[in-house]
Scaffold this motif. Structure first.
Motif, PDB file in Angstrom:
ATOM      1  N   GLY A 107       0.803  -1.214   0.000  1.00  0.00           N
ATOM      2  CA  GLY A 107       0.000   0.000   0.000  1.00  0.00           C
ATOM      3  C   GLY A 107       0.835   1.262   0.000  1.00  0.00           C
ATOM      4  N   ALA A 108       2.002   1.218   0.649  1.00  0.00           N
ATOM      5  CA  ALA A 108       2.877   2.391   0.653  1.00  0.00           C
ATOM      6  C   ALA A 108       3.460   2.637  -0.729  1.00  0.00           C
ATOM      7  CB  ALA A 108       3.997   2.191   1.677  1.00  0.00           C
ATOM      8  N   LEU A 109       3.785   1.563  -1.432  1.00  0.00           N
ATOM      9  CA  LEU A 109       4.318   1.704  -2.789  1.00  0.00           C
ATOM     10  C   LEU A 109       3.227   2.212  -3.732  1.00  0.00           C
ATOM     11  CD1 LEU A 109       6.432  -1.568  -3.084  1.00  0.00           C
ATOM     12  CD2 LEU A 109       7.133   0.676  -2.276  1.00  0.00           C
ATOM     13  N   ALA A 110       2.021   1.676  -3.591  1.00  0.00           N
ATOM     14  CA  ALA A 110       0.912   2.106  -4.441  1.00  0.00           C
ATOM     15  C   ALA A 110       0.566   3.570  -4.189  1.00  0.00           C
ATOM     16  CB  ALA A 110      -0.309   1.227  -4.200  1.00  0.00           C
ATOM     17  N   ALA A 111       0.648   4.004  -2.930  1.00  0.00           N
ATOM     18  CA  ALA A 111       0.358   5.401  -2.599  1.00  0.00           C
ATOM     19  C   ALA A 111       1.358   6.333  -3.271  1.00  0.00           C
ATOM     20  CB  ALA A 111       0.384   5.600  -1.086  1.00  0.00           C
ATOM     21  N   LEU A 112       2.635   5.942  -3.266  1.00  0.00           N
ATOM     22  CA  LEU A 112       3.649   6.744  -3.941  1.00  0.00           C
ATOM     23  C   LEU A 112       3.387   6.775  -5.447  1.00  0.00           C
ATOM     24  CD1 LEU A 112       6.294   8.320  -4.092  1.00  0.00           C
ATOM     25  CD2 LEU A 112       7.506   6.118  -4.164  1.00  0.00           C
ATOM     26  N   TYR A 113       3.023   5.636  -6.022  1.00  0.00           N
ATOM     27  CA  TYR A 113       2.759   5.576  -7.459  1.00  0.00           C
ATOM     28  C   TYR A 113       1.594   6.496  -7.834  1.00  0.00           C
ATOM     29  CZ  TYR A 113       2.474   3.466 -12.123  1.00  0.00           C
ATOM     30  OH  TYR A 113       2.483   3.262 -13.482  1.00  0.00           O
ATOM     31  N   GLU A 114       0.555   6.485  -7.022  1.00  0.00           N
ATOM     32  CA  GLU A 114      -0.584   7.377  -7.278  1.00  0.00           C
ATOM     33  C   GLU A 114      -0.177   8.841  -7.109  1.00  0.00           C
ATOM     34  OE1 GLU A 114      -4.777   5.344  -6.422  1.00  0.00           O
ATOM     35  OE2 GLU A 114      -3.581   5.585  -4.595  1.00  0.00           O
ATOM     36  N   GLU A 115       0.624   9.125  -6.098  1.00  0.00           N
ATOM     37  CA  GLU A 115       1.102  10.491  -5.870  1.00  0.00           C
ATOM     38  C   GLU A 115       1.874  11.004  -7.083  1.00  0.00           C
ATOM     39  OE1 GLU A 115       4.754  12.172  -3.339  1.00  0.00           O
ATOM     40  OE2 GLU A 115       3.244  11.151  -2.106  1.00  0.00           O
ATOM     41  N   MET A 116       2.552  10.085  -7.770  1.00  0.00           N
ATOM     42  CA  MET A 116       3.334  10.444  -8.951  1.00  0.00           C
ATOM     43  C   MET A 116       2.481  10.501 -10.222  1.00  0.00           C
ATOM     44  SD  MET A 116       6.740   8.139  -8.192  1.00  0.00           S
ATOM     45  CE  MET A 116       7.500   8.601  -9.747  1.00  0.00           C
TER      46      MET A 116
END
Length: 292
Positions: free
Chosen positions: A186-195
């Protein structure tokens, strides 16, 4: 306003089934909590059903194998439903394409190799190098003990430029492995969405995992109108998910947010708790320090 309780037994008579989280509630990633095990055993002894509802990114059989290795007794639960189960179904349905890049540790290989019976011979998902992928399937960092989401920013920039969707098999941001806090998918997905990338979620607090859990409960004879209580330490997963499903929640303060409610882990400060929940716009039906 949430009601602080001292034991599950105080409120359990109102419910037919539990959706109980694992990490932070039943175990710490290393060993089970004896009081939590006893509470679930007591609930089942009175006829209740216990579903261990976890955002683990692996199919249920692998979660059960881990519980067995930890020493969690079989009589503490009836079913295990994982984010891995719900996300795996979406992957085999082609949610992010047929050629996928696997982002995650080797322990999660079962997500790809354990094909559910309903998909046997009906799906052709192929794991390929990043350069050939149509989508990303993320079960966590490659090295969850040492890596942080920012380590993946360069790769995610390339993925976003190529328009690759990400299937996130575990919406959790962090979990505690014993005394060490580690990042989840979820932390990786959150960063991907932020980008600017696109991420798809299937575990708590999102509906697919709850739909799957209800279907499995129905298969063992629980009626549609059964009373369900969700138990968990994740305010943005367990509690938010329960609210979205219209079911009551028992928030465990002694897990991920243990340092927010005063120095006594077993007796959270009502004032600190009220303020903390208000800031997050969440109001769980009940709160308990540790599942017991």
């Amino acid at each position: 306003m949430t009601r602080i309780v001292q034991s599950l037994a105080e409120i359990s008579a109102s419910y037919d089934a539990l959706f109980c989280d694992l990490w932070g509630c039943l175990h710490n990633g290393v060993a089970p909590f004896p009081e939590a095990v006893a509470a679930l055993q007591a609930f089942r002894a009175k006829g209740g059903k216990v579903v261990l509802l976890t955002n683990a990114p692996r199919p249920a059989k692998y979660v059960i194998a881990t519980l067995d290795r930890m020493g969690v007794p079989k009589d503490a639960y009836d079913l295990v439903v994982s984010s891995g189960d719900a996300a795996q179904d979406a992957m085999f349905a082609g949610a992010v394409g047929s050629k996928v890049w696997q982002l995650g540790p080797e322990k999660d290989d079962g997500f790809f190799t354990e094909v559910p019976p309903e998909w046997q011979g009906q799906s052709s998902i192929e794991r390929v190098p990043f350069e050939e992928a149509e989508g990303i399937v993320c079960t966590g960092p490659f090295d969850e003990l040492n890596e942080v989401p920012e380590d993946y920013r360069p790769k995610f920039l390339l993925a976003k430029m190529r328009g690759l969707p990400m299937l996130c098999a575990n919406p959790d941001i962090v979990v505690d492995l014993g005394e060490q806090r580690i990042y989840c998918a979820g932390a990786l997905a959150a960063l991907y969405e932020e980008m600017g990338g696109t991420a798809l979620y299937f575990g708590k607090p999102h509906p697919p995992i709850y739909d799957l859990a209800r279907r499995k409960l129905a298969a063992v004879g629980l009626p549609e109108d059964a009373g369900i209580l969700a138990i968990g330490d994740g305010i943005n997963t367990d509690v938010m998910g329960a609210a979205g499903e219209g079911i009551d929640a028992l928030f465990v303060t002694g897990g991920l947010a243990v340092d927010q409610f005063g120095p006594d882990r077993r007796n959270p400060s009502p004032e600190l708790l009220t303020a903390w929940l208000a800031a997050r716009q969440q109001d769980p039906t009940y709160t308990i320090s540790t599942l017991r």
